[in-house]
Design a protein around this motif. Structure first.
Motif, PDB file in Angstrom:
ATOM      1  N   ILE A   1    -101.602  23.874 -28.009  1.00 35.95           N
ATOM      2  CA  ILE A   1    -100.845  24.658 -28.894  1.00 35.95           C
ATOM      3  C   ILE A   1     -99.358  24.304 -28.744  1.00 35.95           C
ATOM      4  O   ILE A   1     -98.951  24.054 -27.724  1.00 35.95           O
ATOM      5  CB  ILE A   1    -101.056  26.241 -28.829  1.00 35.95           C
ATOM      6  N   ASP A   2     -98.874  23.836 -30.009  1.00 34.04           N
ATOM      7  CA  ASP A   2     -97.643  23.459 -30.100  1.00 34.04           C
ATOM      8  C   ASP A   2     -96.663  24.460 -29.982  1.00 34.04           C
ATOM      9  O   ASP A   2     -96.348  25.515 -30.483  1.00 34.04           O
ATOM     10  CB  ASP A   2     -97.358  22.971 -31.661  1.00 34.04           C
ATOM     11  N   LYS A   3     -95.754  24.338 -29.042  1.00 34.55           N
ATOM     12  CA  LYS A   3     -94.715  25.523 -28.531  1.00 34.55           C
ATOM     13  C   LYS A   3     -93.451  24.841 -28.743  1.00 34.55           C
ATOM     14  O   LYS A   3     -92.995  23.870 -28.539  1.00 34.55           O
ATOM     15  CB  LYS A   3     -95.030  25.901 -27.168  1.00 34.55           C
ATOM     16  N   HIS A   4     -92.703  25.849 -29.511  1.00 35.96           N
ATOM     17  CA  HIS A   4     -91.151  25.617 -29.528  1.00 35.96           C
ATOM     18  C   HIS A   4     -90.354  26.695 -29.057  1.00 35.96           C
ATOM     19  O   HIS A   4     -90.344  27.781 -29.384  1.00 35.96           O
ATOM     20  CB  HIS A   4     -90.932  25.130 -31.263  1.00 35.96           C
ATOM     21  N   LEU A   5     -89.153  26.247 -28.702  1.00 35.25           N
ATOM     22  CA  LEU A   5     -88.137  27.297 -28.123  1.00 35.25           C
ATOM     23  C   LEU A   5     -87.143  27.539 -29.233  1.00 35.25           C
ATOM     24  O   LEU A   5     -86.402  26.695 -29.783  1.00 35.25           O
ATOM     25  CB  LEU A   5     -87.456  26.854 -27.211  1.00 35.25           C
ATOM     26  N   LEU A   6     -87.011  28.963 -29.674  1.00 35.55           N
ATOM     27  CA  LEU A   6     -85.775  29.072 -30.570  1.00 35.55           C
ATOM     28  C   LEU A   6     -84.838  29.872 -30.024  1.00 35.55           C
ATOM     29  O   LEU A   6     -85.243  31.241 -29.497  1.00 35.55           O
ATOM     30  CB  LEU A   6     -86.450  29.830 -31.835  1.00 35.55           C
ATOM     31  N   LEU A   7     -83.870  29.713 -29.624  1.00 34.21           N
ATOM     32  CA  LEU A   7     -82.850  30.173 -28.992  1.00 34.21           C
ATOM     33  C   LEU A   7     -82.049  31.040 -29.765  1.00 34.21           C
ATOM     34  O   LEU A   7     -81.283  30.536 -30.436  1.00 34.21           O
ATOM     35  CB  LEU A   7     -81.811  29.294 -27.985  1.00 34.21           C
ATOM     36  N   THR A   8     -81.936  32.538 -29.883  1.00 32.10           N
ATOM     37  CA  THR A   8     -81.307  33.182 -30.569  1.00 32.10           C
ATOM     38  C   THR A   8     -80.240  34.197 -29.904  1.00 32.10           C
ATOM     39  O   THR A   8     -80.196  34.255 -28.653  1.00 32.10           O
ATOM     40  CB  THR A   8     -82.403  34.161 -31.202  1.00 32.10           C
ATOM     41  N   ARG A   9     -79.514  34.719 -30.754  1.00 35.36           N
ATOM     42  CA  ARG A   9     -78.229  35.384 -30.411  1.00 35.36           C
ATOM     43  C   ARG A   9     -77.263  34.676 -29.251  1.00 35.36           C
ATOM     44  O   ARG A   9     -76.727  35.300 -28.249  1.00 35.36           O
ATOM     45  CB  ARG A   9     -78.650  36.701 -29.584  1.00 35.36           C
ATOM     46  N   TYR A  10     -77.280  33.319 -29.536  1.00 32.72           N
ATOM     47  CA  TYR A  10     -76.386  32.438 -28.696  1.00 32.72           C
ATOM     48  C   TYR A  10     -74.857  32.793 -29.254  1.00 32.72           C
ATOM     49  O   TYR A  10     -74.657  32.688 -30.238  1.00 32.72           O
ATOM     50  CB  TYR A  10     -76.500  31.144 -29.279  1.00 32.72           C
ATOM     51  N   ASP A  11     -74.087  33.279 -28.196  1.00 34.07           N
ATOM     52  CA  ASP A  11     -72.795  33.576 -28.090  1.00 34.07           C
ATOM     53  C   ASP A  11     -71.933  32.298 -27.802  1.00 34.07           C
ATOM     54  O   ASP A  11     -71.464  32.090 -26.521  1.00 34.07           O
ATOM     55  CB  ASP A  11     -72.567  34.780 -27.512  1.00 34.07           C
ATOM     56  N   PRO A  12     -71.403  31.617 -28.831  1.00 38.02           N
ATOM     57  CA  PRO A  12     -70.284  30.411 -28.411  1.00 38.02           C
ATOM     58  C   PRO A  12     -69.226  31.004 -27.420  1.00 38.02           C
ATOM     59  O   PRO A  12     -68.880  30.177 -26.667  1.00 38.02           O
ATOM     60  CB  PRO A  12     -69.895  29.949 -29.706  1.00 38.02           C
ATOM     61  N   ALA A  13     -68.765  31.935 -27.585  1.00 43.23           N
ATOM     62  CA  ALA A  13     -67.297  32.598 -26.852  1.00 43.23           C
ATOM     63  C   ALA A  13     -67.833  32.724 -25.350  1.00 43.23           C
ATOM     64  O   ALA A  13     -67.141  32.221 -24.399  1.00 43.23           O
ATOM     65  CB  ALA A  13     -66.802  33.721 -27.413  1.00 43.23           C
ATOM     66  N   ARG A  14     -68.915  33.313 -25.296  1.00 39.97           N
ATOM     67  CA  ARG A  14     -69.445  33.551 -23.910  1.00 39.97           C
ATOM     68  C   ARG A  14     -69.968  32.135 -23.094  1.00 39.97           C
ATOM     69  O   ARG A  14     -69.819  32.136 -21.973  1.00 39.97           O
ATOM     70  CB  ARG A  14     -70.639  34.509 -23.983  1.00 39.97           C
TER      71      ARG A  14
END
Lengths: 272, 85
Positions: free
Chosen positions: A173-186
């Motif tokens: 099964i093809d799995k992909h990571l979606l990184l969300t709520r990424y905070d550039p300041a932090r």
């Protein structure tokens, strides 16, 4: 093209599964693909609200699996995009009313009608989450750069590789990571898990990085996927790139807040 | 987003969210028995129509009024335009 069944899953709640389902679905539909987004969160449906179709739900997934309504009667066509459809979950029924045979029949029918079938998984690792992933060819694992989310994603990846129909048939099964709520300041302060740390721990390919943004909240307030509500916003552009990667394109990965070229600084903000 | 809201800064979205939620939760929470009957009628009428066409929930309005002589049941259904049906 043969239909692709995609599950959007995470284990942990509140990381952005429903937001991502709506945004990716709308992005693929904007590109002319026939898309259906399916809500598997029986009893706590929210995809209808995020899609702005809450006033149009009469029949749902359980009605279809139990034969009380035809699939065509339960599918809600999006008012903005003719190629985008929603199959809502039931709000009132017990989640045990969803049978694996019933889901299998509906998924087969959806495969025949659509290019993309995107299943919005409930949080957790119980029955509902397992049913949502069971028929998937591909998975988007939605993860926040935060310890409990990464741990739960690891657990979900294990389940994708063991309990799904593909896994049981010895297929990948093809799995992909979606990184969300990424905070550039932090990230700049060094207070957030780094992208490469998360990638190393979970070791699945990266589909995209979605910045934490007011635009996502504003889009859900008005009931529109962020890719339709504000296509030029940073999260919308990140989702649109992610959708193109799902379609097999290779695009350079944008890390929010990093290495903007001078041209990017001058023109990259709000061109549209 | 309209042209003007883009031009003069974005419009607040919170009031829209509030209104949508109130409308939704009003439908999901059905109170006393009189309202219950009206709600059941509305659901069943909607279900019949939705078998044949897509319709917004608020386009089916069911009202019951009690008068001295008679009670009236008013059912108002606004049909979707043929293009979307």
């Amino acid at each position: 093209m043969a239909a692709k069944v995609l599950v959007v899953t995470s284990g942990k709640g509140g990381v952005g599964k429903t937001t991502s389902t709506a945004a990716l679905g709308a992005a693929l539909a904007s590109a002319g693909k026939k898309v259906v987004v399916v809500d598997f969160d029986v009893g706590l449906r929210n995809l209808d609200l995020i899609m702005g179709a809450e006033r149009r739900v009469v029949y749902d997934l359980i009605n279809v699996t139990q034969g009380d309504a035809k699939l065509s009667q339960a599918l809600i066509r999006d008012k903005r995009l003719d190629t985008l459809h929603l199959l809502p979950a039931s709000q009132t029924r017990d989640k045990d009313a969803l049978t694996s045979e019933g889901v299998a029949r509906v998924m087969e029918d959806l495969r025949a009608q659509f290019d993309w079938v995107i299943c919005d998984s409930p949080a957790g690792i119980e029955r509902g989450a397992q049913l949502a992933m069971h028929h998937a060819d591909m998975a988007v694992v939605v993860t926040n750069p935060e310890v409990s989310s990464v741990r739960d994603s690891d657990r979900i990846i294990g389940m994708l590789d063991s309990t799904t129909a593909r896994a049981k048939a010895g297929q990948r099964i093809d799995k992909h990571l979606l990184l969300t709520r990424y905070d550039p300041a932090r990230a700049a302060r060094g207070d957030m898990l780094k992208v490469e740390d998360v990638l190393e721990i979970l070791s699945i390919p990266l589909l995209g990085i979605i910045p934490e943004s007011q635009d996502v909240l504003r889009a859900s307030n008005v009931g529109s996927p962020v890719t339709l509500a504000d296509p030029s916003s940073a999260p919308a552009r990140a989702y649109m790139d992610a959708a193109r990667r799902l379609e097999g394109e290779t695009l350079e990965m944008q890390v929010p807040g990093e290495k903007k070229s001078l041209l990017g600084k001058l023109f990259g903000r709000r061109v549209a | 987003m309209s042209f003007f809201s883009n031009l003069f800064g974005k419009k607040n979205t919170a009031p829209v969210a509030r209104e949508r939620l109130q409308m939704l939760l009003k439908h999901e929470k059905v109170g006393n028995s009189h309202n219950q009957l009206v709600a059941v009628l509305q659901e069943e009428i909607l279900a019949v129509i939705a078998k044949h066409m897509q319709i917004d929930r608020d386009k089916v309005v069911v009202k019951m009024d009690s008068g001295n002589e008679v009670n009236t049941l008013e059912i108002d259904i606004e049909m979707p335009s043929p293009a979307r049906a």
